[in-house]
Motif scaffolding. Structure first.
Motif, short mmCIF file in Angstrom:
data_model
loop_
_atom_site.label_atom_id
_atom_site.label_comp_id
_atom_site.label_asym_id
_atom_site.label_seq_id
_atom_site.Cartn_x
_atom_site.Cartn_y
_atom_site.Cartn_z
N ARG A 111 3.34 5.68 -0.50
CA ARG A 111 3.78 4.94 0.69
C ARG A 111 2.57 4.42 1.48
NH1 ARG A 111 8.70 8.97 2.27
NH2 ARG A 111 10.21 8.01 0.88
N LEU B 52 -0.38 3.67 0.28
CA LEU B 52 -0.95 2.55 -0.48
C LEU B 52 -0.10 1.29 -0.31
CD1 LEU B 52 -2.09 4.28 -3.80
CD2 LEU B 52 -3.56 3.26 -2.04
N ALA B 53 1.21 1.45 -0.33
CA ALA B 53 2.12 0.31 -0.13
C ALA B 53 1.93 -0.30 1.25
CB ALA B 53 3.56 0.75 -0.35
N GLU C 33 -0.83 -0.19 3.02
CA GLU C 33 -2.12 -0.89 3.00
C GLU C 33 -1.97 -2.28 2.40
OE1 GLU C 33 -5.68 0.84 1.31
OE2 GLU C 33 -5.03 2.82 2.02
N TRP C 34 -1.27 -2.35 1.29
CA TRP C 34 -1.09 -3.64 0.62
C TRP C 34 -0.28 -4.60 1.51
CZ3 TRP C 34 -3.24 -5.79 -3.55
CH2 TRP C 34 -3.99 -4.98 -4.38
N GLN C 35 0.70 -4.07 2.18
CA GLN C 35 1.50 -4.94 3.07
C GLN C 35 0.65 -5.42 4.24
OE1 GLN C 35 4.98 -2.67 4.13
NE2 GLN C 35 6.16 -3.49 2.42
N ARG D 142 -2.50 -6.00 4.22
CA ARG D 142 -3.45 -6.98 3.74
C ARG D 142 -2.77 -8.34 3.50
NH1 ARG D 142 -6.82 -3.73 -0.87
NH2 ARG D 142 -7.67 -2.17 0.51
N ALA D 143 -1.50 -8.30 3.24
CA ALA D 143 -0.79 -9.54 2.90
C ALA D 143 -0.53 -10.44 4.03
CB ALA D 143 0.53 -9.21 2.23
#
Length: 103
Positions: free
Chosen positions: A93, A95-96, A98-100, A102-103
């Motif tokens: 969660r 990591l998810a 973090e990716w969100q 960055r987007a």
């Protein structure tokens, strides 16, 4: 006393060759080899069976101890599983997220 009575036995040629080879190795005649084998005192069958049972009991005890250790390790891993799963989900969660971000 010298051997004077004759006994005839039948065997296949391969068996005879094997016995002749053994007799030669032991430096005795074929007849002497066969006499020794036929007249040798036999091991007490009960003693042999008792020894076999004793070996099996020891082997069984060793195998049982190994199985007990393996089951103990499995139980410990099963007990630790929920916490490991919780940590893995939390990490996923994070990591998810973090990716969100960055987007």
């Amino acid at each position: 006393m010298p051997a004077t009575a004759r006994v005839t036995i039948l065997m296949d040629p391969a068996e005879k060759r094997a016995l002749e080879t053994r007799a030669k190795r032991e430096n005795v005649s074929l007849g002497e080899l066969i006499r020794r084998a036929a007249l040798a005192p036999k091991q007490d069958e009960d003693a042999v069976l008792r020894a076999a049972v004793d070996m099996l009991r020891k082997s069984n005890a060793t195998a049982q101890a190994a199985l007990d250790l393996a089951l103990s390790n499995i139980n410990a891993r099963e007990k630790a599983w929920p916490e490991r799963e919780r940590k893995a989900v939390a990490k996923g969660r994070a990591l998810a997220a973090e990716w969100q971000a960055r987007a």
